[in-house]
Design a protein around this motif. Structure first.
Motif, PDB file in Angstrom:
ATOM      1  N   ALA A 143       0.863  -1.197  -0.086  1.00  0.00           N
ATOM      2  CA  ALA A 143       0.022  -0.080  -0.182  1.00  0.00           C
ATOM      3  C   ALA A 143       0.948   1.304  -0.099  1.00  0.00           C
ATOM      4  O   ALA A 143       0.840   1.974  -1.040  1.00  0.00           O
ATOM      5  CB  ALA A 143      -0.939  -0.060   1.204  1.00  0.00           C
ATOM      6  N   LEU A 144       1.665   1.403   1.063  1.00  0.00           N
ATOM      7  CA  LEU A 144       2.572   2.636   1.165  1.00  0.00           C
ATOM      8  C   LEU A 144       3.663   2.038   1.920  1.00  0.00           C
ATOM      9  O   LEU A 144       3.652   1.981   3.039  1.00  0.00           O
ATOM     10  CB  LEU A 144       1.679   3.772   2.043  1.00  0.00           C
ATOM     11  N   ASP A 145       4.501   1.964   1.110  1.00  0.00           N
ATOM     12  CA  ASP A 145       5.910   1.041   1.924  1.00  0.00           C
ATOM     13  C   ASP A 145       6.655   2.155   3.006  1.00  0.00           C
ATOM     14  O   ASP A 145       7.167   3.137   2.685  1.00  0.00           O
ATOM     15  CB  ASP A 145       6.870   1.035   0.790  1.00  0.00           C
ATOM     16  N   PRO A 146       6.608   1.549   4.231  1.00  0.00           N
ATOM     17  CA  PRO A 146       7.479   2.271   4.957  1.00  0.00           C
ATOM     18  C   PRO A 146       8.866   2.420   4.983  1.00  0.00           C
ATOM     19  O   PRO A 146       9.355   3.380   5.604  1.00  0.00           O
ATOM     20  CB  PRO A 146       7.182   1.519   6.448  1.00  0.00           C
ATOM     21  N   ALA A 147       9.337   1.759   3.847  1.00  0.00           N
ATOM     22  CA  ALA A 147      10.660   2.064   3.452  1.00  0.00           C
ATOM     23  C   ALA A 147      10.996   3.467   2.761  1.00  0.00           C
ATOM     24  O   ALA A 147      12.134   3.878   2.818  1.00  0.00           O
ATOM     25  CB  ALA A 147      11.228   1.055   2.457  1.00  0.00           C
ATOM     26  N   TYR A 148       9.888   4.024   2.214  1.00  0.00           N
ATOM     27  CA  TYR A 148       9.839   5.264   1.766  1.00  0.00           C
ATOM     28  C   TYR A 148       9.596   6.382   2.988  1.00  0.00           C
ATOM     29  O   TYR A 148       8.442   6.327   3.749  1.00  0.00           O
ATOM     30  CB  TYR A 148       8.895   5.516   0.779  1.00  0.00           C
ATOM     31  N   LYS A 149      10.607   7.410   3.394  1.00  0.00           N
ATOM     32  CA  LYS A 149      10.228   8.091   4.195  1.00  0.00           C
ATOM     33  C   LYS A 149       9.555   9.470   3.959  1.00  0.00           C
ATOM     34  O   LYS A 149      10.025  10.552   3.519  1.00  0.00           O
ATOM     35  CB  LYS A 149      11.719   8.694   4.762  1.00  0.00           C
ATOM     36  N   THR A 150       8.048   9.255   3.945  1.00  0.00           N
ATOM     37  CA  THR A 150       7.384  10.132   3.357  1.00  0.00           C
ATOM     38  C   THR A 150       6.608  11.314   4.498  1.00  0.00           C
ATOM     39  O   THR A 150       6.591  10.786   5.769  1.00  0.00           O
ATOM     40  CB  THR A 150       6.114   9.627   2.503  1.00  0.00           C
ATOM     41  N   GLY A 151       6.045  12.232   3.836  1.00  0.00           N
ATOM     42  CA  GLY A 151       5.155  13.070   5.068  1.00  0.00           C
ATOM     43  C   GLY A 151       4.160  12.709   5.362  1.00  0.00           C
ATOM     44  O   GLY A 151       3.497  13.266   6.087  1.00  0.00           O
ATOM     45  N   ASN A 152       3.567  11.636   4.694  1.00  0.00           N
ATOM     46  CA  ASN A 152       2.283  10.913   5.159  1.00  0.00           C
ATOM     47  C   ASN A 152       2.234  10.090   6.118  1.00  0.00           C
ATOM     48  O   ASN A 152       2.605   8.999   6.129  1.00  0.00           O
ATOM     49  CB  ASN A 152       1.803  10.056   3.795  1.00  0.00           C
ATOM     50  N   ALA A 203      10.052  -6.863   6.905  1.00  0.00           N
ATOM     51  CA  ALA A 203       9.061  -6.993   7.709  1.00  0.00           C
ATOM     52  C   ALA A 203       8.094  -5.563   7.324  1.00  0.00           C
ATOM     53  O   ALA A 203       6.862  -5.622   7.819  1.00  0.00           O
ATOM     54  CB  ALA A 203       9.522  -7.125   9.012  1.00  0.00           C
ATOM     55  N   GLY A 204       8.680  -4.911   6.981  1.00  0.00           N
ATOM     56  CA  GLY A 204       7.821  -3.394   6.611  1.00  0.00           C
ATOM     57  C   GLY A 204       8.604  -2.307   7.472  1.00  0.00           C
ATOM     58  O   GLY A 204       7.590  -1.668   8.139  1.00  0.00           O
ATOM     59  N   ILE A 205       9.579  -1.875   7.370  1.00  0.00           N
ATOM     60  CA  ILE A 205      10.177  -0.724   8.164  1.00  0.00           C
ATOM     61  C   ILE A 205      11.049   0.066   7.306  1.00  0.00           C
ATOM     62  O   ILE A 205      11.572  -0.326   6.316  1.00  0.00           O
ATOM     63  CB  ILE A 205      11.064  -1.694   9.300  1.00  0.00           C
ATOM     64  N   LEU A 206      11.226   1.129   8.108  1.00  0.00           N
ATOM     65  CA  LEU A 206      12.297   2.104   7.511  1.00  0.00           C
ATOM     66  C   LEU A 206      13.750   1.398   7.577  1.00  0.00           C
ATOM     67  O   LEU A 206      14.054   1.024   8.690  1.00  0.00           O
ATOM     68  CB  LEU A 206      12.122   3.287   8.066  1.00  0.00           C
ATOM     69  N   ALA A 207      14.616   1.642   6.749  1.00  0.00           N
ATOM     70  CA  ALA A 207      16.006   1.319   6.839  1.00  0.00           C
ATOM     71  C   ALA A 207      16.639   2.418   7.685  1.00  0.00           C
ATOM     72  O   ALA A 207      17.137   3.332   6.939  1.00  0.00           O
ATOM     73  CB  ALA A 207      16.477   1.186   5.513  1.00  0.00           C
ATOM     74  N   GLY A 208      16.534   2.344   8.908  1.00  0.00           N
ATOM     75  CA  GLY A 208      17.249   3.330   9.709  1.00  0.00           C
ATOM     76  C   GLY A 208      18.768   3.549   9.524  1.00  0.00           C
ATOM     77  O   GLY A 208      19.560   2.385   9.466  1.00  0.00           O
ATOM     78  N   ILE A 209      19.156   4.719   9.516  1.00  0.00           N
ATOM     79  CA  ILE A 209      20.435   4.943   9.635  1.00  0.00           C
ATOM     80  C   ILE A 209      21.501   4.567  10.723  1.00  0.00           C
ATOM     81  O   ILE A 209      22.400   3.826  10.700  1.00  0.00           O
ATOM     82  CB  ILE A 209      20.779   6.452   9.167  1.00  0.00           C
ATOM     83  N   THR A 210      21.003   4.800  11.894  1.00  0.00           N
ATOM     84  CA  THR A 210      21.458   4.279  13.180  1.00  0.00           C
ATOM     85  C   THR A 210      21.335   2.755  13.115  1.00  0.00           C
ATOM     86  O   THR A 210      22.477   2.032  13.701  1.00  0.00           O
ATOM     87  CB  THR A 210      20.929   4.985  14.379  1.00  0.00           C
TER      88      THR A 210
END
Length: 298
Positions: A143-152, A203-210
């Motif tokens: 639907a809206l991939d959490p891997a994209y860091k969007t303003g939504n 799993a549906g997460i953001l690829a965090g830099i830390t």
């Protein structure tokens, strides 16, 4: 302490910064963003954040024409004008101002809007987090991939509201398969059987830099750290739990769903990891990120 905003290359005080009401970021959340902090006045891990910003733009099919050098120079100009000791830096890129309040991108001829927020960096200590596993699911990648860091960010906003209403300080989201994903603005880690475990990207997460840097540090030191699907039970029965984020590094989790993790205090492994990560990230900053930043800003 000065808060400034750079809108399309023009620096103004935060209270005076504006975007048109037909900007698609305002109308539809049709935007991407990144958040960084400075170390010794230099944005930490800027190349990594820029790479993720580009990936988010590609995912939204958003035409972002600035290269890393042009964006770095805008950031540096804003930092220099703010003259804070250390800064919070937020980059926002929207699809631009539309010709009508219509979701069709045919009404968005461009160019994109590029906003840089620079604020005095709040001082974070190693605070504790109390997580609440919420009923609201993480957005499905289809639907809206959490891997994209969007303003939504409504998914995160509503989950955090739910968590706080139940006594937590942050939400912990599950995906549609019932696996743990992440918190509202941070990645999750658990210590089980002496091994650090964190949910995988799929799993549906953001690829965090830390998150990425911590995995690199652990693997370089020979510390057992794996990416694997986790259940709520894996979290509530863990020896230690912590979260990672760009502004706060590592934060221990002492309660989940109101019950203590371990003895209800920050765990010794988490505490030692936080100290080691501070040294690791400071060295990476001095050896890699500062020279890269200076080369971009020449």
């Amino acid at each position: 302490m000065t808060n400034l905003v750079n809108v399309n290359g023009v620096v103004t005080p935060e209270a005076q910064a504006v975007v048109p009401v037909l900007d698609r970021g305002f109308l539809f959340g049709d935007s991407i963003y990144e958040v960084m902090r400075t170390r010794d006045g230099v944005p930490f891990a800027f190349p990594d954040h820029f790479e993720r910003l580009r990936s988010s733009a590609d995912g939204l099919r958003l035409r972002f024409d600035l290269d890393d050098r042009a964006l770095a120079r805008r950031i540096q100009e804003t930092l220099a004008a703010a003259r804070n000791a250390e800064n919070y830096v937020r980059i926002i890129v929207t699809r631009g101002t539309g010709t009508a309040p219509n979701i069709d991108v045919a009404y968005a001829p461009g160019p994109c809007t590029v906003i840089i927020l620079v604020r005095d960096l709040p001082r974070f200590s190693m605070l504790e987090a109390h997580l609440q596993i919420v009923g609201r699911l993480r957005n499905d990648r289809r639907a809206l991939d959490p891997a994209y860091k969007t303003g939504n960010y409504l998914n995160n906003v509503l989950g955090l509201i739910e968590a706080k209403a139940s006594g937590g300080t942050d939400a912990l989201f599950l995906n549609t398969e019932g696996h743990v994903t992440e918190c509202s603005t941070s990645n999750l880690w658990v210590l089980r059987d002496g091994v650090l475990r964190t949910p995988p990207l799929d799993a549906g997460i953001l690829a965090g830099i830390t998150r990425k840097l911590l995995l690199e540090m652990c693997r370089g030191e020979g510390t057992a750290a794996v990416e694997e699907n986790l259940t709520p039970h894996d979290v509530t029965s863990a020896e230690e739990v912590f979260v990672s984020a760009s502004l706060r590094d590592l934060v221990p989790v002492t309660r989940v769903d109101g019950a203590p993790i371990g003895d209800g205090r920050p765990g010794p492994v988490t505490t030692r990891l936080a100290e080691r990560f501070e040294r690791f990230s400071a060295q990476r900053h001095a050896d890699v990120y500062v020279p890269q930043w200076r080369a971009l800003c020449l």
